[in-house]
Enzyme design. Structure first.
Site, mmCIF file in Angstrom:
data_model
loop_
_atom_site.group_PDB
_atom_site.id
_atom_site.type_symbol
_atom_site.label_atom_id
_atom_site.label_comp_id
_atom_site.label_asym_id
_atom_site.label_seq_id
_atom_site.Cartn_x
_atom_site.Cartn_y
_atom_site.Cartn_z
ATOM 1 N N ASP A 138 0.818 -1.213 0.000
ATOM 2 C CA ASP A 138 0.000 0.000 0.000
ATOM 3 C C ASP A 138 0.852 1.264 0.000
ATOM 4 O O ASP A 138 0.326 2.359 0.175
ATOM 5 C CB ASP A 138 -0.980 0.007 1.184
ATOM 6 C CG ASP A 138 -0.271 -0.118 2.522
ATOM 7 O OD1 ASP A 138 0.962 -0.345 2.527
ATOM 8 O OD2 ASP A 138 -0.939 -0.004 3.561
ATOM 9 N N GLU A 139 2.150 1.103 -0.183
ATOM 10 C CA GLU A 139 2.998 2.293 -0.303
ATOM 11 C C GLU A 139 3.592 2.327 -1.718
ATOM 12 O O GLU A 139 2.927 2.710 -2.658
ATOM 13 C CB GLU A 139 4.050 2.307 0.821
ATOM 14 C CG GLU A 139 3.352 2.347 2.195
ATOM 15 C CD GLU A 139 4.290 2.522 3.371
ATOM 16 O OE1 GLU A 139 5.234 3.309 3.307
ATOM 17 O OE2 GLU A 139 4.063 1.833 4.397
ATOM 18 N N MET A 140 4.831 1.857 -1.907
ATOM 19 C CA MET A 140 5.410 1.936 -3.245
ATOM 20 C C MET A 140 5.206 0.632 -4.041
ATOM 21 O O MET A 140 5.392 0.611 -5.265
ATOM 22 C CB MET A 140 6.888 2.317 -3.142
ATOM 23 C CG MET A 140 7.056 3.730 -2.554
ATOM 24 S SD MET A 140 8.737 4.117 -1.985
ATOM 25 C CE MET A 140 9.526 4.556 -3.542
#
Lengths: 329, 329
Positions: A138-140
């Site tokens: 859910d980030e990079m």
């Protein structure tokens, strides 16, 4: 309030006493000066990752490198945005394809001074932290091997990695990405805040209200957890917040007492790194200080004390690092 | 090749003739110097939006301001990334919630010199362009009124807008956001490229191969469309590309001859603003030049000519603007 009588007296007449330069006030000021620590120019440097200009320069490139994300548009600097106190000023981080994460994005500023990394303290140092957000779905949302392949396509990166890690047979490695990012982040410190200048002897660096706030911060016990140069003990505490929560430190240790517990955040630059707490549910310093008083100290601050402490917290904003955006290949 | 005989001769012996300083070569060089124009320091400034320091400073803040997007993490600088030639080096722009747009992100560099804006030229100027990406559902996906409300929450923005537009009763307006962004963008120019220095008389500024490439660029007719200081005629052309396409200029005019036609892009900084064309389907300058030769000029460049033109295109990379990231409220 459970203030020590001497301290309470000082809090009331502190500014006046300061101006008068009374001997008793001097003694008390010595006490406060001993409670706090100014921020050193650099955090501790680990023995296995010496701080070099080559690593810092490479780390800066990687920090701004959106190719480290699956989408190619998210870099470390997207959520740790230099324009926004090296955080994002959102309740919780927004990452790959607009997903909203569990927790508030911590500032990178002075992160080298933290005793451990992440809200749950699951990594001991910045080297351990660096690769987390790159891979988090859910980030990079990036595959680390693919990230390395993308980087290795560019001669400029090969040169920079070779210069930064001259003794390595394979300079472009996940470990070295982490070493370089950690090195860059160790340079992102905010010295010379009014608080630091005050601690170093410049009595005019903080306003009278800020000095009263500093005393109240010490007298009321805030400093018990917010201690040391980064104003955090690096320990984990549990309290009730509005908004979503998660298991916190429990995920790391499995210990029942760590359920819903989160690491004490740094208070350095706290005025420019809103909103607050692990879920970003509190927007203002007033509300944050109020909540801490009620939940951690079991007391309701009167308005004057609350305002004084908030004023003091504003004195923790230091000189922000000036960063020219690097030209990437 | 359909080269004019004189020009072809020059292309063959150009470098040698340059060194020898022969009179005939001087005449021919005068011709080439007359074909091209160096980049002025600033693009034309519209009468209704004078360029002031206050507007530029505000425009810079807004350019880096992710609160202008619905998600709060996408700013103009996300896709027009200063680290990546003020574009994104992706085939097509990636915006709100990871949506991939129709078209390649154009660089902001020297965009004030363009005769019109967007791949389909639907806006005449930067003022008209500025609010488009903020509202586009697959870019920043923001409601303009909400954007203005978010900005108006901050005293610092109220001050900056008031200073930039002192005569306006309502300084914080969509129009003024556009004026400020356009003003900032008009300062993002790349002077002093090797090509510009050559045109201004520094004969050593380009390599011999780049000079040959410049001649081939003129002799083969590339300059017919890539003309003027930004090396674009601002007109619309149609050719076949691999990858997805769209109706192009047809959407703006409804004219049949505009179907699949796209505006000639600037070639300034083309070496650092890959991939190429409106759908970003071509990765390298070699392939791009090759494709243009075949489709627009009806000829296949030989390897030497191709390499010379590509070398020339590298001479169009100017000094990149150095931008400190602004501190936002």
């Amino acid at each position: 309030m459970t203030t020590h009588p001497t301290r309470r007296l000082i809090a009331a007449v502190g500014a006046l006493a300061l101006l008068a330069g009374a001997a008793a006030a001097d003694d008390d000021m010595d006490y406060y000066m001993s409670v706090f620590e100014p921020l050193p120019a650099l955090p501790p440097i680990p023995a296995d990752n010496s701080l070099t200009a080559a690593k810092v320069e490479l780390g800066k490139m990687l920090f701004f490198e959106p190719r480290l994300s699956a989408s190619g548009v998210i870099s470390c600097a997207t959520c740790h945005n230099p324009a926004l106190g090296w955080a994002d000023r959102l309740p919780r981080g927004t990452g790959h394809e607009g997903q909203i994460g569990l927790r508030n994005t911590p500032t990178v500023l002075n992160s080298g001074f933290l005793p451990n990394q992440f809200w749950d303290g699951r990594e001991p140092d910045l080297e351990g932290q660096a690769l987390g957000p790159i891979q988090a779905p859910d980030e990079m949302a990036m595959d680390l091997e693919e990230a390395l392949e993308r980087i290795a396509e560019f001669d400029i990166y090969i040169e920079h990695f070779t210069r930064a890690f001259p003794e390595d047979e394979t300079p472009i490695s996940a470990e070295n990405v982490a070493y370089a990012l950690a090195s860059f982040q160790r340079t992102l410190n905010t010295p010379n805040s009014p608080f630091d200048r005050f601690l170093r002897g410049d009595q005019g660096a903080m306003t009278e209200q800020q000095v009263r706030g500093m005393m109240a911060f010490a007298d009321n016990g805030c400093v018990a957890c917010h201690q040391g140069p980064a104003l955090t003990d690096g320990l984990f505490h549990r309290f009730e917040l509005p908004g979503p929560t998660d298991l916190g430190r429990f995920v790391v240790t499995g210990e029942e007492h760590d359920r819903y517990a989160f690491r004490t955040p740094t208070l350095r630059n706290v005025a420019v790194t809103y909103p607050y707490f692990h879920n970003g549910s509190i927007d203002t310093l007033h509300d944050a200080v109020n909540l801490m008083g009620e939940q951690m100290l079991g007391q309701e601050f009167d308005d004057d004390t609350l305002n004084d402490i908030v004023a003091f917290l504003h004195a923790l904003t230091g000189e922000q690092p000036v960063v020219n955006i690097p030209a990437l290949p």
